[in-house]
Design a protein around this motif. Structure first.
Motif, mmCIF file in Angstrom:
data_model
loop_
_atom_site.group_PDB
_atom_site.id
_atom_site.type_symbol
_atom_site.label_atom_id
_atom_site.label_comp_id
_atom_site.label_asym_id
_atom_site.label_seq_id
_atom_site.Cartn_x
_atom_site.Cartn_y
_atom_site.Cartn_z
ATOM 1 N N ILE A 93 0.859 -1.179 0.000
ATOM 2 C CA ILE A 93 0.000 0.000 0.000
ATOM 3 C C ILE A 93 0.897 1.232 0.000
ATOM 4 O O ILE A 93 1.602 1.513 0.979
ATOM 5 N N GLY A 94 0.879 1.957 -1.112
ATOM 6 C CA GLY A 94 1.678 3.176 -1.209
ATOM 7 C C GLY A 94 0.838 4.412 -1.426
ATOM 8 O O GLY A 94 1.158 5.498 -0.945
ATOM 9 N N LEU A 95 -0.270 4.253 -2.140
ATOM 10 C CA LEU A 95 -1.102 5.382 -2.542
ATOM 11 C C LEU A 95 -2.438 5.378 -1.816
ATOM 12 O O LEU A 95 -2.961 4.321 -1.466
ATOM 13 N N ILE A 96 -2.981 6.553 -1.600
ATOM 14 C CA ILE A 96 -4.343 6.708 -1.098
ATOM 15 C C ILE A 96 -5.239 6.908 -2.312
ATOM 16 O O ILE A 96 -5.206 7.960 -2.959
ATOM 17 N N GLU A 97 -6.001 5.884 -2.660
ATOM 18 C CA GLU A 97 -6.833 5.938 -3.859
ATOM 19 C C GLU A 97 -8.147 6.667 -3.572
ATOM 20 O O GLU A 97 -8.727 6.535 -2.490
#
Length: 415
Positions: free
Chosen positions: A107-111
């Motif tokens: 998990i790297g991005l906040i979608e």
């Protein structure tokens, strides 16, 4: 089901210019064996896998080799990786579709959807035992940048309050999934209030005047464990056993000379979690400080000469910090230190120079105003800076050299 918490690997980092590939590789070999020996079912990596947002091919290969070896050591292992501020979130997530088939979640991005609403479901990962039964829910939250968290109208501290709101909202989404006997744990890569920092944290982390400090109250009291990264020293936060920084597995500065690096292991059970237990990480290359306190240059050179010789030892010698106390500037300092340590089983890494404070009891001068500074001549400014640093008058020879340079600069400006 056992859970292992680690963070801040910083693969690819240089230690004062020295390559750390060997140290990182030894740590990862040890971690694979620890996962096997401890029968770890879940591995949490709370950010800063890499030291740079564009890691080298060798650093990336090392990381994926570890993932392969870890899942072979325990085929039922779940790995959850969140991005830190050093990681490139899109780059870290790029193999995500392939890795999820191996129970590896990144998990790297906040979608967000088209309306800008955060997709909280993407941040909630079920933790399952070997039978496939869900034992807990993990709130996998990466390092949050501006635009990642909700905007709080009229907030006194938009950053801290926005992050607290995101944690509260993702917790409520997880609570809707939670059933009796299931735990909730969360991950974060951030700077909490009351965190004890190291030298590197001081220079690298405190970049927003303190507004980046997140209150421990941001994590709901019913969360069973908070797995934090970002601060390099292992510690409890707010006196809470379940809110933890695991610290970095490798020393990041000489301030960590006597610090034991570790990972944390706890067990998920019907009552929640067991008390987290540290497992010390073996030090592949030790740190050495000579002398132990700042000493005069003759004493320092004598101490260096007494160090053991290499004697053809092909191993990795300790990183050496030399601590010297000077009366004034010493232009040949590095040459003398290098000469004294030549052939010794050490790697000269840092020379930490301090100067005798002859005016320790004197009152510190107030900063000059802009108008007052404009009234000073270049030699006045140089003299004040020199005396402030070395606590001794400027030698006449150095004054003459400075005047010569200042005169040449004035001639160049005039032409």
């Amino acid at each position: 089901m056992k859970v292992l918490h680690t963070a801040d690997w910083h693969i690819g980092q240089l230690f004062h210019g020295h390559d750390r590939t060997y140290e990182h590789q030894q740590f990862l070999y040890w971690l694979v064996q620890t996962i096997k020996d401890e029968q770890v079912g879940v591995l949490l990596i709370s950010g800063d896998v890499f030291d740079q947002s564009n890691p080298s091919a060798a650093a990336v290969k090392m990381f994926y080799r570890f993932l392969n070896q870890a899942t072979k050591a325990n085929p039922h292992l779940q790995i959850i990786v969140t991005a830190g501020n050093h990681d490139s979130a899109p780059r870290l997530e790029s193999p995500k579709p392939l890795l999820e088939s191996s129970n590896i979640h990144i998990i790297g991005l906040i979608e967000k959807d088209e309306a800008g609403n955060i997709d909280y479901e993407k941040l909630i990962i079920p933790l399952k035992d070997q039978t496939g039964a869900t034992k807990a829910w993990c709130l996998a939250i990466p390092f949050l940048r501006i635009g990642d968290y909700p905007v709080i109208p009229n907030a006194d501290n938009p950053y801290a309050e926005g992050i607290a709101a995101l944690y509260q909202q993702v917790y409520q989404h997880a609570l809707a999934k939670k059933q009796n006997g299931q735990a909730i744990i969360c991950m974060g890569h951030l700077h909490t209030q009351q965190a004890e920092i190291t030298d590197l944290d001081t220079t690298e982390r405190l970049i927003m005047g303190g507004v980046e400090h997140i209150s421990p109250a941001s994590f709901h009291e019913d969360i069973n464990y908070v797995a934090l990264g970002h601060i390099h020293k292992a510690q409890r936060i707010g006196g809470k056993e379940h809110i933890r920084y695991c610290g970095s597995p490798l020393p990041m500065s000489f301030s960590e000379l006597h610090y034991k690096h570790q990972v944390l292991v706890f067990t998920l059970n019907e009552k929640g979690i067991s008390s987290p237990q540290p497992i010390e990480v073996p030090l592949a290359i030790p740190l050495l400080r000579v002398p132990s306190t700042h000493s005069s240059l003759p004493d320092v050179l004598l101490a260096l000469q007494q160090l053991p010789d290499t004697n053809g030892d092909p191993g990795f010698p300790p990183y050496l910090q030399v601590c010297v106390l000077l009366d004034g500037p010493e232009p040949s300092l590095r040459h003398q230190v290098e000469k004294a340590s030549a052939g010794k089983h050490v790697r000269l890494t840092k020379i930490d120079s301090r100067y005798r404070n002859a005016s320790a009891g004197a009152t510190q001068e107030q900063p000059f105003s802009h108008d007052r500074l404009n009234e000073l001549k270049p030699l006045d400014v140089f003299t004040r800076v020199y005396e402030s640093k070395y606590n001794t008058p400027v030698p006449e020879a150095i004054q003459q050299l400075f005047n010569q340079v200042a005169q040449e600069v004035s001639q160049i400006q005039a032409t």
